[in-house]
Scaffold this active site. Structure first.
Site, PDB file in Angstrom:
ATOM      1  N   ASN A   1       0.954  12.434   5.267  1.00  0.00           N
ATOM      2  CA  ASN A   1       0.215  11.710   6.311  1.00  0.00           C
ATOM      3  C   ASN A   1       0.758  12.093   7.675  1.00  0.00           C
ATOM      4  O   ASN A   1       1.935  11.847   7.960  1.00  0.00           O
ATOM      5  CB  ASN A   1       0.407  10.205   6.125  1.00  0.00           C
ATOM      6  CG  ASN A   1      -0.836   9.515   5.603  1.00  0.00           C
ATOM      7  OD1 ASN A   1      -1.154   8.416   5.996  1.00  0.00           O
ATOM      8  ND2 ASN A   1      -1.528  10.173   4.696  1.00  0.00           N
TER       9      ASN A   1
ATOM     10  N   GLU B   1     -12.548   7.035   4.530  1.00  0.00           N
ATOM     11  CA  GLU B   1     -12.222   7.795   5.746  1.00  0.00           C
ATOM     12  C   GLU B   1     -13.542   8.252   6.363  1.00  0.00           C
ATOM     13  O   GLU B   1     -13.960   9.400   6.216  1.00  0.00           O
ATOM     14  CB  GLU B   1     -11.303   8.959   5.393  1.00  0.00           C
ATOM     15  CG  GLU B   1      -9.979   8.473   4.817  1.00  0.00           C
ATOM     16  CD  GLU B   1      -9.169   9.558   4.118  1.00  0.00           C
ATOM     17  OE1 GLU B   1      -9.615  10.728   4.129  1.00  0.00           O
ATOM     18  OE2 GLU B   1      -8.098   9.241   3.566  1.00  0.00           O
TER      19      GLU B   1
ATOM     20  N   PHE C   1      -2.160   7.864  11.816  1.00  0.00           N
ATOM     21  CA  PHE C   1      -2.346   9.242  11.362  1.00  0.00           C
ATOM     22  C   PHE C   1      -3.604   9.892  11.929  1.00  0.00           C
ATOM     23  O   PHE C   1      -3.803  11.092  11.803  1.00  0.00           O
ATOM     24  CB  PHE C   1      -2.409   9.289   9.835  1.00  0.00           C
ATOM     25  CG  PHE C   1      -3.339   8.249   9.248  1.00  0.00           C
ATOM     26  CD1 PHE C   1      -4.711   8.272   9.502  1.00  0.00           C
ATOM     27  CD2 PHE C   1      -2.837   7.227   8.459  1.00  0.00           C
ATOM     28  CE1 PHE C   1      -5.560   7.318   8.972  1.00  0.00           C
ATOM     29  CE2 PHE C   1      -3.680   6.264   7.919  1.00  0.00           C
ATOM     30  CZ  PHE C   1      -5.050   6.311   8.171  1.00  0.00           C
TER      31      PHE C   1
ATOM     32  N   TYR D   1     -16.492  33.046  45.408  1.00  0.00           N
ATOM     33  CA  TYR D   1     -15.784  31.945  44.747  1.00  0.00           C
ATOM     34  C   TYR D   1     -14.673  32.426  43.820  1.00  0.00           C
ATOM     35  O   TYR D   1     -13.637  31.772  43.689  1.00  0.00           O
ATOM     36  CB  TYR D   1     -16.772  31.105  43.932  1.00  0.00           C
ATOM     37  CG  TYR D   1     -17.690  30.220  44.738  1.00  0.00           C
ATOM     38  CD1 TYR D   1     -17.694  30.254  46.133  1.00  0.00           C
ATOM     39  CD2 TYR D   1     -18.551  29.346  44.102  1.00  0.00           C
ATOM     40  CE1 TYR D   1     -18.535  29.435  46.866  1.00  0.00           C
ATOM     41  CE2 TYR D   1     -19.406  28.522  44.825  1.00  0.00           C
ATOM     42  CZ  TYR D   1     -19.392  28.577  46.198  1.00  0.00           C
ATOM     43  OH  TYR D   1     -20.236  27.758  46.917  1.00  0.00           O
TER      44      TYR D   1
ATOM     45  N   HIS E   1      -3.287  16.960  -3.157  1.00  0.00           N
ATOM     46  CA  HIS E   1      -3.654  17.142  -1.751  1.00  0.00           C
ATOM     47  C   HIS E   1      -3.412  18.570  -1.254  1.00  0.00           C
ATOM     48  O   HIS E   1      -3.834  18.918  -0.140  1.00  0.00           O
ATOM     49  CB  HIS E   1      -2.888  16.148  -0.873  1.00  0.00           C
ATOM     50  CG  HIS E   1      -3.419  14.756  -0.945  1.00  0.00           C
ATOM     51  ND1 HIS E   1      -3.298  13.970  -2.068  1.00  0.00           N
ATOM     52  CD2 HIS E   1      -4.089  13.990  -0.034  1.00  0.00           C
ATOM     53  CE1 HIS E   1      -3.865  12.791  -1.847  1.00  0.00           C
ATOM     54  NE2 HIS E   1      -4.357  12.781  -0.627  1.00  0.00           N
TER      55      HIS E   1
ATOM     56  N   ARG F   1     -11.967  33.033  46.466  1.00  0.00           N
ATOM     57  CA  ARG F   1     -11.671  31.905  47.354  1.00  0.00           C
ATOM     58  C   ARG F   1     -11.275  30.641  46.587  1.00  0.00           C
ATOM     59  O   ARG F   1     -10.448  29.857  47.048  1.00  0.00           O
ATOM     60  CB  ARG F   1     -12.902  31.614  48.222  1.00  0.00           C
ATOM     61  CG  ARG F   1     -12.633  30.618  49.317  1.00  0.00           C
ATOM     62  CD  ARG F   1     -13.863  30.116  50.060  1.00  0.00           C
ATOM     63  NE  ARG F   1     -15.088  30.855  49.881  1.00  0.00           N
ATOM     64  CZ  ARG F   1     -16.301  30.325  50.025  1.00  0.00           C
ATOM     65  NH1 ARG F   1     -16.425  29.042  50.329  1.00  0.00           N
ATOM     66  NH2 ARG F   1     -17.386  31.049  49.861  1.00  0.00           N
TER      67      ARG F   1
ATOM     68  N   TYR G   1       0.813  -1.208   0.000  1.00  0.00           N
ATOM     69  CA  TYR G   1       0.000   0.000   0.000  1.00  0.00           C
ATOM     70  C   TYR G   1       0.852   1.267   0.000  1.00  0.00           C
ATOM     71  O   TYR G   1       1.787   1.400   0.799  1.00  0.00           O
ATOM     72  CB  TYR G   1      -0.933   0.019   1.223  1.00  0.00           C
ATOM     73  CG  TYR G   1      -1.676   1.324   1.372  1.00  0.00           C
ATOM     74  CD1 TYR G   1      -2.679   1.660   0.474  1.00  0.00           C
ATOM     75  CD2 TYR G   1      -1.351   2.227   2.380  1.00  0.00           C
ATOM     76  CE1 TYR G   1      -3.358   2.868   0.584  1.00  0.00           C
ATOM     77  CE2 TYR G   1      -2.019   3.435   2.506  1.00  0.00           C
ATOM     78  CZ  TYR G   1      -3.023   3.763   1.596  1.00  0.00           C
ATOM     79  OH  TYR G   1      -3.669   4.962   1.700  1.00  0.00           O
TER      80      TYR G   1
END
Length: 524
Positions: A197, A436, A350, A281, A84, A284, A54
């Protein structure tokens, strides 16, 4: 000259800042180079024998069943980078881009990615020669990591796309490389997918934001102590015995800081017998709120440090002394020496989910830090709550409005933070032909975290200016020695308001004092 030698195993977040913001030189460590070379030999053996693997001899994502061989392998690398590099929006700031480059180089240095050492060397060369790729900030869903941002980095490495010049202007990457005397890379098998990636874009933004957040919480302790002191609050709530009974590390740290800040305070001594039992608060519970933020930051630091030294692309190459079966490589029994003890494994390192959760948690913690600060500002300016200080800390209140509107600004920032604190990581959207199908949205979490950080710093700057004004009103009583140093640091950039004036520049200057650690330094 004090170069950082990266090996994929021991990069610190502080070193990331040194390279990103201080331009510390970077080199690939010799032992890491050897590991990188061993993994590369595996990849080259697979290519030479035309074995199916792959992203080495196939396409990627939904196209992983398409075989790639021969001269097409180089063409695939360029096509992957170009296809990309689809980011949009504003460019990442230079420091974040440099952090991303370093983090990517360090991950490749682990020797599990199968790239040539020259790829890492070239990234280091860009860093050392101050060549900054133009990286748009939008376009990543944090699925196969930050594909689009990292592709823009890879695009510059091959001499395409754009870079930022010393003035921040966009120029052709080819021109930037030529000026820096850097040779564009010709990518070989697997190198494009290894470059694009990974989680380094979201991690870069998160790392620099975390370091700034750690400074903010220290500064918040200092500023909060000034407010508490001038409002005649008690230090009883910070007694160590209380916090040892609930020993969260961050709570203990903030309580100790508050005790140190109030040591020697004339203001505290002036009302010791006043009979007040306890404070609101926002005064404190400073240890409990600031401390919880501290613990969140510590948790996120652990996550980021692990990620900074992880192999996060796909597939990963493993070379060992023990024999690994041929099934992992998809090869026949006769193996080359390079791959006889190797495995190329496809997985999902990834995926950005661990980082996305941490980024969202950081935003939530910072939102609380800003929220409690705004409540303290309200107590400083509200005549019903501010222990006899002038209404809105104004000299001649009525003719002058004083700090009426700064509290409004703080309220606006806090309300914006509440919207931005909604976690991005609970969202997902399907991409890449349903391959994906569950994504992290980590880059979205990172970008909005940066805005939450800026908002919180500005809220604290407003509180710091208001607390300094209140201290001037309460004179001749003085706060403790550390408080006086903090007051002086504020007054170095912002003078007392004797009458109304434009204040936005004061806020910006005090925010700078906070970012530069000039307030948190009083705790040292």
């Amino acid at each position: 000259m004090n170069a950082l030698h990266i090996n994929g195993s021991d990069l610190t977040l502080e070193a990331v800042h040194e390279v990103a913001a201080e331009v510390r030189p970077v080199l690939l460590a010799p032992d890491a180079r050897a590991a990188v070379d061993r993994a590369r030999a595996v990849v080259e053996s697979l290519v030479a024998s035309n074995q199916v693997s792959y992203a080495i001899t196939t396409g990627v994502g939904k196209l992983s069943d398409v075989r790639i061989a021969g001269d097409q392998i180089r063409e695939l690398q360029v096509n992957l980078v170009r296809s990309h590099a689809v980011g949009v929006g504003d460019a990442l700031p230079v420091a974040e881009t440099r952090a991303m480059m370093l983090l990517r180089a360090n991950s490749l240095s682990k020797g599990h990615s199968g790239v040539r050492a020259v790829v890492i060397d070239r990234i280091c060369e860009l860093l050392n020669r101050k060549v900054t790729p133009f990286v748009p900030s939008q376009g990543s869903v944090g699925a196969s990591g930050d594909l689009a941002p990292l592709a823009h980095l890879a695009l510059a490495l091959i001499g395409e796309g754009e870079c930022l010049d010393e003035h921040g202007a966009r120029i052709p990457a080819s021109e930037a490389l030529r000026k820096a005397q850097v040779t564009p890379l010709v990518l070989e098998a697997k190198e494009a997918v290894s470059l694009i990636n990974g989680t380094q874009a979201m991690l870069a933004v998160g790392t620099l934001s975390l370091l700034a957040a750690e400074t903010l919480v220290d500064s918040a302790d200092v500023i909060g102590s000034l407010t508490l002191d001038v409002l005649r609050g008690t230090d009883v709530a910070f007694d160590e015995r209380i916090h040892r009974a609930r020993p969260h590390a961050g709570q203990l740290k903030t309580a100790a800081n508050l005790r140190r800040m109030l040591e020697g305070s004339q203001i505290r001594e002036s009302h010791r017998e006043c009979g007040r039992v306890q404070d609101a608060y926002s005064l404190r519970c400073i240890p409990q709120v600031h401390g919880a933020a501290r613990d969140t930051f510590a948790h996120c630091r652990e996550i980021f440090e692990i990620e900074a030294n992880s192999a996060v692309d796909n597939p990963l190459v493993f070379v060992s002394n023990g024999h690994v079966g041929t099934a992992a490589l998809g090869r026949p029994a006769e193996q080359s020496s390079a791959t006889s003890n190797a495995a190329v494994l496809s997985g999902g390192n990834f995926h950005g989910e661990p980082i996305a959760f941490a980024l969202d948690f950081l935003a939530i913690a910072l939102t609380a830090l800003a929220g409690i600060s705004e409540r303290r500002i309200e107590r400083l300016v509200n005549p019903a709550l501010n222990e006899g200080l002038p209404p809105f800390l104004a000299s001649g209140a009525g003719l002058n409005s004083g700090f009426m509107m700064p509290q409004v600004t703080a309220a606006a920032l806090v309300s914006e933070n509440k919207v931005l604190a909604h976690p991005a990581s609970v969202d997902s959207i399907t991409t890449s032909g349903n391959k994906e199908d569950y994504v992290s949205m980590g880059m979205t979490a990172a970008i909005k975290l940066r805005r939450v950080l800026d908002n919180t710093r500005n809220v604290l700057a407003i509180e710091a200016m208001a607390a300094a004004q209140a201290l001037d009103f309460i004179a001749p009583l003085e706060t403790g020695p550390r408080g006086k140093k903090a007051h002086a640091a504020i007054r170095a950039v912002s003078s007392k308001m004797d009458k109304d004036r434009v204040m936005y520049n004061d806020f910006a200057k005090i925010a700078g004092v906070i970012a530069e650690r000039k307030l948190s330094a009083v705790l040292d």
